[in-house]
Design a protein around this motif. Sequence first.
Motif, short mmCIF file in Angstrom:
data_model
loop_
_atom_site.label_atom_id
_atom_site.label_comp_id
_atom_site.label_asym_id
_atom_site.label_seq_id
_atom_site.Cartn_x
_atom_site.Cartn_y
_atom_site.Cartn_z
N UNK A 1 -9.11 1.90 -1.95
CA UNK A 1 -7.66 1.68 -2.05
C UNK A 1 -7.18 0.58 -1.10
N UNK A 2 -7.84 0.44 0.05
CA UNK A 2 -7.37 -0.56 1.02
C UNK A 2 -8.08 -1.91 0.88
N UNK B 1 -14.40 5.43 -0.46
CA UNK B 1 -13.34 5.75 0.50
C UNK B 1 -12.58 4.52 0.98
N UNK B 2 -13.13 3.33 0.75
CA UNK B 2 -12.39 2.14 1.18
C UNK B 2 -11.74 1.40 0.00
N UNK C 1 -8.46 9.15 -1.81
CA UNK C 1 -9.30 8.01 -1.39
C UNK C 1 -8.73 7.40 -0.12
N UNK C 2 -7.40 7.28 -0.05
CA UNK C 2 -6.77 6.70 1.14
C UNK C 2 -7.13 7.49 2.40
N UNK D 1 0.83 -1.20 0.00
CA UNK D 1 0.00 0.00 0.00
C UNK D 1 0.87 1.26 0.00
#
Lengths: 341, 387
Positions: free
Chosen positions: A177-178, A174-175, A252-253, A62
């Motif tokens: 990227x992870x 918003x989630x 986004x992260x 990441x």
Amino acid sequence: MANNNSGTISPSANTASISNRINWRRLAEPSALIATLFALIIIFSILNPRFASVENLRNLMDQAALPLIIGVGATLVILLGSIDLSIEGIMGSAGLAFVLLSANSRSESDFGLLALLAALLTGIIFGLLNGLIVTKVKVPSFVVTLGMWFVGLGFATVLYGTETIPVLTNPEVSSWSSTLTFGAPNSFWAAVFVVILGVITLILTKTGRSIMAIGNNEVIARNSGIRVDRIKITVFALAGLLSAVAGIIAAIKLGSGSPSVGLGSLFITIPAVVIGGTALAGGKGGVLRTALGVLLLTVLNNGLILAGVSPSFQSGLAGAILIAAIVFAAWSQRDRLRIAK
Amino acid sequence: MSLKSKANRLVKLFGIAMVAGLTMAGCTTAATESTSTGTETTEQKVVSKDDIVFVASVINTTNPYFAANIAGAQALAKKLGVPIEIVDSEGSSQVQNSKIQAILAKGKTVVMFVNTVSSADAPIIVEATKAAGGFVTIWWNKPDDYEPKDVGDNFVAFQKHPGVSSGECTADRLAESIGGKGKIIALPGVQDSTTSQTRVAGLEYALSTRWPDVELVDVRPSDWDPELAYKNSQDLITKYGADIKGVWTADDGMQIGAMKAFEDAGLLGQVKFVSDGLYPPTIEDMRSGRGNNAIVGETFHRGWAASAIGLYTAYLAAIGEIKPSELPDEKRHSLFEIACVGPENFEEFASLDNDIDGWIDQLLVNGPWDTAPFKLIGAGPEVLPGQ
């Protein structure tokens, strides 16, 4: 070494020797960097077994994602013998444009995919402006992109206004990227995709070969029919696009928009490109080498924290380890650190 | 032109100058008299309100705190009918100093609030202001040995909220929320920032004296940067895993990054957070109960109040209502109250954001040192625990 009967070295043997030396030099540096990377991984794993855990591997993926994406664009520009300092400004503008056009705490309007396209277009426009001014007005890239850095930040500041922080309200966005896909965060897959495209562009396309030719000698490249200006403009636009991608992922992260979302990115990316072995003077290097540089820096910073090194010593120690790694890995090619055109 | 006519013109010019001078003197005297509070102002240079321009200098315009600085300064300027100029330092001391010097060179009497980019900027700004006959109040950062009372009336005051109280408040809230036991991590701001250092000192003092079973396992400066706070939190989550029970950050910007990292790791519901600032996104998170009511403590202070208090103090000096050199120490180097808030009372404080004009009205009535909830509580410099 092959000798003839008179004891002198034949021209063919001499050529072979030089060729071997060049090949060895070409392989020596990345091999040494890979060895350094593995040495760091082993040392950090001994110092803290959690370093080698799956969780930390995902962390590293990441954390490497953004420098990898920006690094591809930066590598292409540096291979031309130019430089792009506008990364952070473009990241701020594109990231904020994306957040403000997506569902956010400031307004109900959600333009969905159009928000993404608008943000990417923002990056392309900044990149095109960089390329056009460099090629048509003949202003050095250092000056143009330095100015564009602040134009980008200024644009982002205007977009931001004086209202409260815009927060992404769609949890899926918003989630993103992870979120894990095949065990790795989406941000990392995006970076892998960009790196593969970068490698293909550089090795398999005419544009890639032209970039190397321009970086080696722009006059010869122009005389041999390469459309130098068009290639340069394309590369700057690509770099702008990739900075925009990084800005969007950074926003986004964080789950929110800020003009300073790219803060510090430039001073991770440019060293990573150089550490990887791309010459600042252009014409030598490649995207995979940059990826190696990014991984080295990411592992170093992450490992020092996990090893419990005091923050007061962390920067100094990281710098010292980097110098040692470069001396060890790049001794054979230290001439690459020439001043950029 | 004859000698006689030249002499006549000189006499006329002299007369006009005298009348103009007296008129101006009359104006300033009137201003002094009308606003006098009993302080002797006879030896002080007094400026007419019409000659004053307000200046509010902030580190950048996008951080919510600095944006609030601008809002407070503009509200006060509007209320007093004084023009205002905003200096956006763009995070750079050089930019800040050159913009301020350009405004000082315009000629009007500058009454200024400066949230300095770095401590070292304060003497440069103060000396330039002094040379131009202006009045300045500095907030948050200045060199330790550079005191307003040693400089003169143009450096009206240095003001801040105490960092130690902030650190102690949030430490207590965090420790209590995790049952007085467990591992916590801390994310301070820039490592050499006095503001951050005092907040960390308050945290460490509270833990060592009142919460012996709460273990501060790692302190990672995150430079007031949400992105760096996110990255550092990721690393610390890896290092300590689910052992982390609480997260302390030196401001809400970094808390935004830290909370997102714990959320992405699926740990937000198990960890408690405290910070400084009660920014609007924090208020929203507390209202919505995000992450199993993850935010358990905040300190409340406001950028709009800081700039209004700072500007108003300098303004009173400019119009002669106060004479800085006659003020007691706590009014030259001032520490203002900081409220310790939690889920049970944050709404009461957050509602103040909806009526900045109303608070400014109170400021004009009560003065810069006695307007709740930011009353003067003592004199600086702030003493760190154990020193």
